[in-house]
Scaffold this motif. Structure first.
Motif, PDB file in Angstrom:
ATOM      1  N   GLN A   1      -5.250   8.099  -0.236  1.00 34.02           N
ATOM      2  CA  GLN A   1      -6.300   7.313   0.387  1.00 34.02           C
ATOM      3  C   GLN A   1      -6.515   7.841   1.803  1.00 34.02           C
ATOM      4  O   GLN A   1      -5.590   8.361   2.415  1.00 34.02           O
ATOM      5  N   PRO A   2      -7.710   7.678   2.354  1.00 25.73           N
ATOM      6  CA  PRO A   2      -7.907   8.078   3.747  1.00 25.73           C
ATOM      7  C   PRO A   2      -6.899   7.377   4.661  1.00 25.73           C
ATOM      8  O   PRO A   2      -6.620   6.181   4.497  1.00 25.73           O
ATOM      9  N   ALA A   3      -6.346   8.119   5.608  1.00 29.20           N
ATOM     10  CA  ALA A   3      -5.315   7.573   6.511  1.00 29.20           C
ATOM     11  C   ALA A   3      -5.808   6.340   7.252  1.00 29.20           C
ATOM     12  O   ALA A   3      -5.044   5.385   7.449  1.00 29.20           O
ATOM     13  N   GLU A   4      -7.097   6.342   7.644  1.00 29.79           N
ATOM     14  CA  GLU A   4      -7.617   5.168   8.361  1.00 29.79           C
ATOM     15  C   GLU A   4      -7.676   3.940   7.455  1.00 29.79           C
ATOM     16  O   GLU A   4      -7.557   2.817   7.931  1.00 29.79           O
ATOM     17  N   TRP A   5      -7.838   4.136   6.141  1.00 35.63           N
ATOM     18  CA  TRP A   5      -7.823   3.004   5.224  1.00 35.63           C
ATOM     19  C   TRP A   5      -6.411   2.433   5.118  1.00 35.63           C
ATOM     20  O   TRP A   5      -6.226   1.222   5.092  1.00 35.63           O
ATOM     21  N   ILE A   6      -5.430   3.305   5.030  1.00 32.40           N
ATOM     22  CA  ILE A   6      -4.037   2.839   4.947  1.00 32.40           C
ATOM     23  C   ILE A   6      -3.694   2.040   6.197  1.00 32.40           C
ATOM     24  O   ILE A   6      -3.082   0.974   6.120  1.00 32.40           O
TER      25      ILE A   6
ATOM     26  N   PHE B   1      -6.279   5.270  -6.051  1.00 32.88           N
ATOM     27  CA  PHE B   1      -7.428   5.978  -5.492  1.00 32.88           C
ATOM     28  C   PHE B   1      -7.512   7.319  -6.208  1.00 32.88           C
ATOM     29  O   PHE B   1      -6.543   8.084  -6.228  1.00 32.88           O
ATOM     30  N   LEU B   2      -8.670   7.592  -6.823  1.00 31.06           N
ATOM     31  CA  LEU B   2      -8.844   8.788  -7.643  1.00 31.06           C
ATOM     32  C   LEU B   2      -9.934   9.676  -7.058  1.00 31.06           C
ATOM     33  O   LEU B   2     -10.932   9.183  -6.520  1.00 31.06           O
ATOM     34  N   ASP B   3      -9.756  10.988  -7.211  1.00 36.26           N
ATOM     35  CA  ASP B   3     -10.803  11.917  -6.796  1.00 36.26           C
ATOM     36  C   ASP B   3     -11.925  11.874  -7.846  1.00 36.26           C
ATOM     37  O   ASP B   3     -11.774  11.234  -8.892  1.00 36.26           O
TER      38      ASP B   3
ATOM     39  N   VAL C   1       0.850  -1.185   0.000  1.00 44.91           N
ATOM     40  CA  VAL C   1       0.000   0.000   0.000  1.00 44.91           C
ATOM     41  C   VAL C   1       0.889   1.239   0.000  1.00 44.91           C
ATOM     42  O   VAL C   1       1.909   1.287   0.683  1.00 44.91           O
ATOM     43  N   ARG C   2       0.511   2.209  -0.850  1.00 49.09           N
ATOM     44  CA  ARG C   2       1.196   3.492  -0.915  1.00 49.09           C
ATOM     45  C   ARG C   2       0.163   4.578  -0.631  1.00 49.09           C
ATOM     46  O   ARG C   2      -1.018   4.288  -0.450  1.00 49.09           O
ATOM     47  N   ALA C   3       0.577   5.797  -0.643  1.00 50.93           N
ATOM     48  CA  ALA C   3      -0.318   6.903  -0.293  1.00 50.93           C
ATOM     49  C   ALA C   3      -1.570   6.944  -1.162  1.00 50.93           C
ATOM     50  O   ALA C   3      -2.667   7.192  -0.660  1.00 50.93           O
TER      51      ALA C   3
END
Length: 148
Positions: free
Chosen positions: A132-137, A122-124, A95-97
């Motif tokens: 990606q949301p920090a909690e997802w990472i 992850f795209l806007d 996983v990356r940012a």
């Protein structure tokens, strides 16, 4: 009570989703059409997120963004056939940012039919990469298999 579809199960960092090959998935010889494997893998990734506690659908509805496959390497080894019960395995490789690296396999019993590795960015809502949301990472890091 209305029965709910199965989201599969996560065990040791590997998510498994069971699916059957229907007539609509096959050609006239009863062999699963090559593009249908991508559909089954998409379902596997979606249910992996769901079981892992990541609400992709809510993120899309809220305008936060969505995952899109940006790269895939796939190998078809054996054909799936009409009425086969398949297991779609999904596991996180990294996983990356703004992206995840994922490995997937489709099996019939213990026989691997297809294997793929891919990157999902992850795209806007405008289609540009975003973090990606920090909690997802954090959740992905907990879900990652120990051998990854």
């Amino acid at each position: 009570m209305i029965p709910q579809p199965s989201s599969g199960a996560l065990d040791g960092g590997i998510h498994r989703l069971m699916a059957r090959v229907y007539f609509e998935d096959t050609d006239t010889a009863g062999i699963m059409y090559h593009a249908k494997y991508l559909h089954f893998m998409e379902r596997g990734r979606t249910e992996y997120l769901r079981v892992g506690g990541i609400d992709h659908g809510a993120a899309v509805k809220a305008g936060l963004g969505a995952y899109a496959v940006t790269e895939m390497q796939i190998k078809w080894l054996r054909p799936a056939r009409l009425d086969d019960v398949l297991s779609i395995e999904t596991r996180l490789l990294g996983v990356r940012a703004a992206a995840c690296r994922i490995a997937q396999r489709i099996l019939r019993d213990s026989e691997t039919l297809t294997e793929a590795t891919l990157t999902a960015a992850f795209l806007d809502p405008a289609g540009r990469p975003r973090r990606q949301p920090a909690e997802w990472i954090a959740r992905f890091n907990l879900l990652m298999p120990q051998d990854a």
